[in-house]
Scaffold this motif. Sequence first.
Motif, PDB file in Angstrom:
ATOM      1  N   GLN A  98       0.854  -1.183   0.000  1.00  0.00           N
ATOM      2  CA  GLN A  98       0.000   0.000   0.000  1.00  0.00           C
ATOM      3  C   GLN A  98       0.892   1.236   0.000  1.00  0.00           C
ATOM      4  OE1 GLN A  98      -2.191  -2.134   3.437  1.00  0.00           O
ATOM      5  NE2 GLN A  98      -3.531  -0.402   2.937  1.00  0.00           N
ATOM      6  N   VAL A  99       0.548   2.203  -0.849  1.00  0.00           N
ATOM      7  CA  VAL A  99       1.368   3.404  -1.013  1.00  0.00           C
ATOM      8  C   VAL A  99       0.478   4.614  -1.253  1.00  0.00           C
ATOM      9  CG1 VAL A  99       3.292   2.088  -2.021  1.00  0.00           C
ATOM     10  CG2 VAL A  99       1.572   3.095  -3.524  1.00  0.00           C
ATOM     11  N   VAL A 100       1.057   5.801  -1.115  1.00  0.00           N
ATOM     12  CA  VAL A 100       0.397   7.017  -1.570  1.00  0.00           C
ATOM     13  C   VAL A 100       0.689   7.139  -3.062  1.00  0.00           C
ATOM     14  CG1 VAL A 100       0.244   9.525  -1.370  1.00  0.00           C
ATOM     15  CG2 VAL A 100       0.605   8.129   0.676  1.00  0.00           C
ATOM     16  N   LYS A 101      -0.344   7.129  -3.869  1.00  0.00           N
ATOM     17  CA  LYS A 101      -0.170   7.115  -5.326  1.00  0.00           C
ATOM     18  C   LYS A 101      -0.081   8.547  -5.852  1.00  0.00           C
ATOM     19  CE  LYS A 101      -2.369   2.608  -5.894  1.00  0.00           C
ATOM     20  NZ  LYS A 101      -3.425   1.813  -6.577  1.00  0.00           N
ATOM     21  N   HIS A 102       1.110   9.124  -5.687  1.00  0.00           N
ATOM     22  CA  HIS A 102       1.331  10.502  -6.123  1.00  0.00           C
ATOM     23  C   HIS A 102       1.169  10.638  -7.633  1.00  0.00           C
ATOM     24  CE1 HIS A 102       2.692  11.949  -2.272  1.00  0.00           C
ATOM     25  NE2 HIS A 102       3.539  10.950  -2.159  1.00  0.00           N
ATOM     26  N   TYR A 123       9.979  10.017 -13.245  1.00  0.00           N
ATOM     27  CA  TYR A 123       9.636   8.694 -13.769  1.00  0.00           C
ATOM     28  C   TYR A 123       8.250   8.317 -13.268  1.00  0.00           C
ATOM     29  CZ  TYR A 123      11.327   7.398  -9.099  1.00  0.00           C
ATOM     30  OH  TYR A 123      11.528   7.336  -7.746  1.00  0.00           O
ATOM     31  N   PRO A 124       7.589   7.366 -13.932  1.00  0.00           N
ATOM     32  CA  PRO A 124       6.240   6.981 -13.508  1.00  0.00           C
ATOM     33  C   PRO A 124       6.222   6.492 -12.058  1.00  0.00           C
ATOM     34  CG  PRO A 124       6.747   6.075 -15.679  1.00  0.00           C
ATOM     35  CD  PRO A 124       8.024   6.654 -15.145  1.00  0.00           C
ATOM     36  N   HIS A 125       5.218   6.935 -11.337  1.00  0.00           N
ATOM     37  CA  HIS A 125       5.008   6.519  -9.945  1.00  0.00           C
ATOM     38  C   HIS A 125       6.132   6.998  -9.022  1.00  0.00           C
ATOM     39  CE1 HIS A 125       2.472   2.887 -11.615  1.00  0.00           C
ATOM     40  NE2 HIS A 125       1.958   4.074 -11.911  1.00  0.00           N
ATOM     41  N   LYS A 126       6.699   8.123  -9.347  1.00  0.00           N
ATOM     42  CA  LYS A 126       7.783   8.676  -8.532  1.00  0.00           C
ATOM     43  C   LYS A 126       7.315   8.875  -7.089  1.00  0.00           C
ATOM     44  CE  LYS A 126      11.081  12.531  -8.306  1.00  0.00           C
ATOM     45  NZ  LYS A 126      12.294  11.690  -8.256  1.00  0.00           N
ATOM     46  N   ASN A 127       8.131   8.452  -6.172  1.00  0.00           N
ATOM     47  CA  ASN A 127       7.936   8.582  -4.728  1.00  0.00           C
ATOM     48  C   ASN A 127       6.876   7.650  -4.149  1.00  0.00           C
ATOM     49  OD1 ASN A 127       9.609  10.178  -2.984  1.00  0.00           O
ATOM     50  ND2 ASN A 127       9.138  11.926  -4.291  1.00  0.00           N
ATOM     51  N   TYR A 176       3.494  13.371   2.497  1.00  0.00           N
ATOM     52  CA  TYR A 176       3.356  14.754   2.039  1.00  0.00           C
ATOM     53  C   TYR A 176       4.692  15.226   1.479  1.00  0.00           C
ATOM     54  CZ  TYR A 176       2.257  19.756   2.167  1.00  0.00           C
ATOM     55  OH  TYR A 176       2.050  21.073   1.837  1.00  0.00           O
ATOM     56  N   LEU A 177       4.728  15.498   0.193  1.00  0.00           N
ATOM     57  CA  LEU A 177       5.966  15.901  -0.477  1.00  0.00           C
ATOM     58  C   LEU A 177       6.141  17.407  -0.372  1.00  0.00           C
ATOM     59  CD1 LEU A 177       5.663  13.714  -3.719  1.00  0.00           C
ATOM     60  CD2 LEU A 177       6.699  13.108  -1.516  1.00  0.00           C
ATOM     61  N   VAL A 178       7.081  17.820   0.443  1.00  0.00           N
ATOM     62  CA  VAL A 178       7.324  19.248   0.670  1.00  0.00           C
ATOM     63  C   VAL A 178       7.764  19.927  -0.626  1.00  0.00           C
ATOM     64  CG1 VAL A 178       8.817  20.910   1.850  1.00  0.00           C
ATOM     65  CG2 VAL A 178       7.867  18.964   3.104  1.00  0.00           C
ATOM     66  N   GLY A 179       7.103  21.039  -0.949  1.00  0.00           N
ATOM     67  CA  GLY A 179       7.494  21.838  -2.104  1.00  0.00           C
ATOM     68  C   GLY A 179       6.960  21.349  -3.423  1.00  0.00           C
ATOM     69  N   GLU A 180       6.067  20.342  -3.390  1.00  0.00           N
ATOM     70  CA  GLU A 180       5.522  19.812  -4.636  1.00  0.00           C
ATOM     71  C   GLU A 180       4.017  20.082  -4.722  1.00  0.00           C
ATOM     72  OE1 GLU A 180       7.303  18.959  -6.979  1.00  0.00           O
ATOM     73  OE2 GLU A 180       9.212  18.336  -6.121  1.00  0.00           O
ATOM     74  N   ASP A 181       3.480  19.942  -5.923  1.00  0.00           N
ATOM     75  CA  ASP A 181       2.064  20.183  -6.159  1.00  0.00           C
ATOM     76  C   ASP A 181       1.234  18.936  -5.867  1.00  0.00           C
ATOM     77  OD1 ASP A 181       2.482  22.841  -7.101  1.00  0.00           O
ATOM     78  OD2 ASP A 181       3.094  22.032  -9.050  1.00  0.00           O
ATOM     79  N   ASN A 182      -0.084  19.150  -5.783  1.00  0.00           N
ATOM     80  CA  ASN A 182      -1.053  18.061  -5.654  1.00  0.00           C
ATOM     81  C   ASN A 182      -0.856  17.282  -4.360  1.00  0.00           C
ATOM     82  OD1 ASN A 182      -3.270  16.549  -6.474  1.00  0.00           O
ATOM     83  ND2 ASN A 182      -2.031  15.102  -7.659  1.00  0.00           N
ATOM     84  N   GLN A 183      -0.675  17.994  -3.245  1.00  0.00           N
ATOM     85  CA  GLN A 183      -0.473  17.357  -1.952  1.00  0.00           C
ATOM     86  C   GLN A 183      -1.701  17.561  -1.052  1.00  0.00           C
ATOM     87  OE1 GLN A 183       2.436  15.531  -1.638  1.00  0.00           O
ATOM     88  NE2 GLN A 183       2.618  16.175  -3.771  1.00  0.00           N
TER      89      GLN A 183
END
Length: 224
Positions: A98-102, A123-127, A176-183
């Motif tokens: 299970q992952v956060v699907k960024h 790349y696809p599914h980064k992070n 939560y990806l700091v400094g990125e969009d769609n969070q």
Amino acid sequence: MTLQICIGYNKNIDGIVLQHSIRRRASIGVDIHIVPEHEILLSRPQEDNQSTPFSFTRFLSSYIWKYKGFTVFMDPDMLCLCDVREIEQMFDPQYVVQVVKHEYVPRSPTKFVDLVQRPQLAYPHKNWSSFMILNNEKCRDVYTLETVNTLSGLTLHGFTNLRDTDVGSLPKEYNYLVGEDNQAEQAKIVHFTNGMPYAPGLNNCQYADVWNQELTEALRHRFA
């Protein structure tokens, strides 16, 4: 109930701060193992674009726990702002992982790794793989020493070796990806994916003040 957690190896203080943030908020027992450096578990050559010493060994978190129970994997450049009991309550036996699907494109072409500015690879599914809940029994035939030694980085980090129905989705606030969009609006697990608050130019990034306070408390506790 004791929660099994794996954190990627890091030579800096990042992982110590993360562990402190987990333990002091946890209402259940936690057992934390450090995912070792690449060469300790794997014989595959390191890749030029491999940005951390645990890029591949993270996928052996279930192996480290002898394929029993569930394990949470976390990158060391994270900060836990929630009771990890919440994470334990999201374990779902139908999934392998299970992952956060960024869904985002990195804002910056570079990021800091150990204070070294390096290219930011898109790349696809980064992070997705930076925070994982692993169903260890179901990982027994998926993430073995052999498969992690041979599958490509894009396959492993993109989870293309699994069926879509094997990969469950977690709420955005748990990575939560700091400094990125769609969070998410607020973070429960903060991820300083572009560099820690002590990196050049990032001392005023989101949640930097929270991390610095946690650092102070972790050092006070460590040397008390």
